[in-house]
Design a protein around this motif. Structure first.
Motif, PDB file in Angstrom:
ATOM      1  N   SER A 184       0.833  -1.198   0.000  1.00  0.00           N
ATOM      2  CA  SER A 184       0.000   0.000   0.000  1.00  0.00           C
ATOM      3  C   SER A 184       0.872   1.254   0.000  1.00  0.00           C
ATOM      4  N   LYS A 207      -0.130 -10.795  -3.640  1.00  0.00           N
ATOM      5  CA  LYS A 207      -0.045 -10.934  -5.091  1.00  0.00           C
ATOM      6  C   LYS A 207       1.387 -10.739  -5.567  1.00  0.00           C
ATOM      7  N   GLN A 210       2.345  -7.152  -6.234  1.00  0.00           N
ATOM      8  CA  GLN A 210       2.652  -6.406  -5.021  1.00  0.00           C
ATOM      9  C   GLN A 210       4.079  -6.694  -4.562  1.00  0.00           C
ATOM     10  N   LYS A 364     -12.974  -0.760  -3.247  1.00  0.00           N
ATOM     11  CA  LYS A 364     -12.264  -2.040  -3.118  1.00  0.00           C
ATOM     12  C   LYS A 364     -10.979  -1.905  -2.311  1.00  0.00           C
ATOM     13  N   GLN A 365     -10.464  -0.652  -2.188  1.00  0.00           N
ATOM     14  CA  GLN A 365      -9.219  -0.387  -1.464  1.00  0.00           C
ATOM     15  C   GLN A 365      -8.078  -1.251  -1.990  1.00  0.00           C
ATOM     16  N   ALA A 366      -8.042  -1.421  -3.309  1.00  0.00           N
ATOM     17  CA  ALA A 366      -7.033  -2.273  -3.926  1.00  0.00           C
ATOM     18  C   ALA A 366      -5.692  -1.558  -3.989  1.00  0.00           C
ATOM     19  N   THR A 367      -4.615  -2.324  -3.834  1.00  0.00           N
ATOM     20  CA  THR A 367      -3.275  -1.760  -3.940  1.00  0.00           C
ATOM     21  C   THR A 367      -3.095  -1.130  -5.319  1.00  0.00           C
ATOM     22  N   GLU A 369      -4.652   1.520  -6.441  1.00  0.00           N
ATOM     23  CA  GLU A 369      -5.859   2.184  -6.946  1.00  0.00           C
ATOM     24  C   GLU A 369      -6.382   3.185  -5.913  1.00  0.00           C
TER      25      GLU A 369
END
Length: 377
Positions: A184, A207, A210, A364-367, A369
């Motif tokens: 993050s 992932k 990441q 979604k709090q996606a890495t 984004e």
């Protein structure tokens, strides 16, 4: 410039009937007191803590749009089982946004407030998803010359959280750290701090991309929780670093317990005699986020010297006092464009932030984004 009498802001309302309502509402801009300034807000990050207040416990799959193009309204159902946790805010229209940055357009009478007139400042104190914010100068930080509002928008929560983790490590006598959801913006900051300060850091991700992000910025220890060799990889990294303190952003699931078990396994490699109570070295996991809303599950295979608890930035800052907090803030200001630089995938207006399409992405709090809100757009 002439400051308007009213500001438009995003409000979040949880109705006791079990419905979330997001809307844009007007609010009066107060005249600044002696030690206050009025800031035209030009950037505010959409952090997980902000989204937690914005959406509450709503099921966003049920979200519906209404209102007008200029004044959109979004509603969504809140599951009945989740309403108990929302009782404290039921039927209260709440402003959103922990921090932000912008230009001071009006100032109170004190010399300190007047000195900020025309300056770009970072702010902390809530209600930042608004066009104008009247705020005490003690909650402001003048940005270095040439720094933009976007560069200073995340000057408080993530930088001070990352520094707070390192300071907690030092104060509690640990020598290395573990961090989850580690790719993050916050995780990348923590890596830059630890690399600069020579602190071993074990990163846990989910992932391959990441993992690639972190290795690209120089991270040495990166463990993928979805790998079949995760427990072995994590134990090896803990044995190499001696890390006995972890900060977990996921909260739910088995990860916190897995970390403690691997810490114990790493310590046992150096044990010279057996003890049915486990090693005597204290192992600590602090949960500071809730990306996984499920229950926290763990199997106790880590002896009796351990702790699991919560950690939040603001209680930590109160604990270290104003002098300690000022030292951390001074480092943030000095390294704003390097160690504490934040990256965003998209900038949106308040109207765009209340569109179903954008909500579907940033919720979604996606890495990779992370959104930046510009209330002045």
């Amino acid at each position: 410039m002439t400051v308007p009498s009213k500001t438009l802001q995003i409000r979040s309302l949880v109705r006791s009937s079990g419905e979330l309502e997001l809307s844009l509402q007007e609010d009066a801009i107060p005249q600044p007191a002696a030690n206050e300034v009025v800031v035209r807000v030009e950037a505010s990050p959409m952090n997980p803590s902000d989204l937690g207040l914005l959406f509450g416990a709503a099921d966003l799959r049920t979200a519906k749009a209404s209102g007008t193009p200029q004044r959109p309204v979004v509603t969504a159902a809140i599951p009945e089982a989740a309403m108990k946790g929302m009782a404290g805010r039921a039927d209260q229209s709440m402003p959103v946004g922990n921090e932000g940055a912008g230009v001071v357009v009006a100032a109170g009478a004190s010399p300190q407030a007047q000195a900020l007139l025309g300056r770009t400042v970072a702010m902390i104190g809530g209600a930042m998803y608004t066009q104008y914010r009247c705020i005490d100068i003690a909650q402001c930080m003048a940005l270095p010359e040439g720094a933009t509002a976007a560069e200073g928008a995340s000057s408080f929560v993530n930088p001070l959280t990352a520094l707070g983790m390192v300071e907690t490590m030092r104060r509690e006598g640990h020598k290395a750290l573990v961090h989850t959801a580690a790719a993050s913006n916050l995780g990348q900051m923590l890596n830059r701090i630890c690399i600069k300060d020579g602190i071993p850091l074990v990163n846990i991700v989910r992932k391959q991309e990441q993992e690639d992000i972190l290795r690209g910025i120089g991270a040495k220890y990166v463990c993928n929780a979805t790998s079949p060799t995760f427990m072995q990889d994590l134990t090896d990294a803990l044995a190499a670093t001696g890390a006995t303190l972890a900060f977990d952003a996921t909260g739910g699931g088995k990860l916190a317990g897995q970390i403690l078990n691997c810490m114990e396994a790493a310590l046992l490699r150096k044990a010279t005699e057996y003890s049915r109570y486990g090693t005597t070295t204290h192992k600590q996991v602090y949960i500071y986020g809730g990306l996984d809303r499920g229950p926290t599950e763990f199997t106790r295979g880590f002896g009796m010297s351990w702790g699991m608890g919560g950690w939040l930035l603001f209680p930590f800052l109160m604990k270290i006092g104003p002098e300690g907090a000022e030292k951390l803030k001074a480092r943030v200001a000095a390294e704003l464009k390097t160690t504490f630089a934040s990256r965003y995938t998209k900038e949106v207006s308040m109207v765009e932030a209340l569109s179903l399409g954008e909500i579907a992405v940033y919720s979604k709090q996606a890495t990779g984004e992370k959104y930046l809100l510009n209330p002045s757009r």
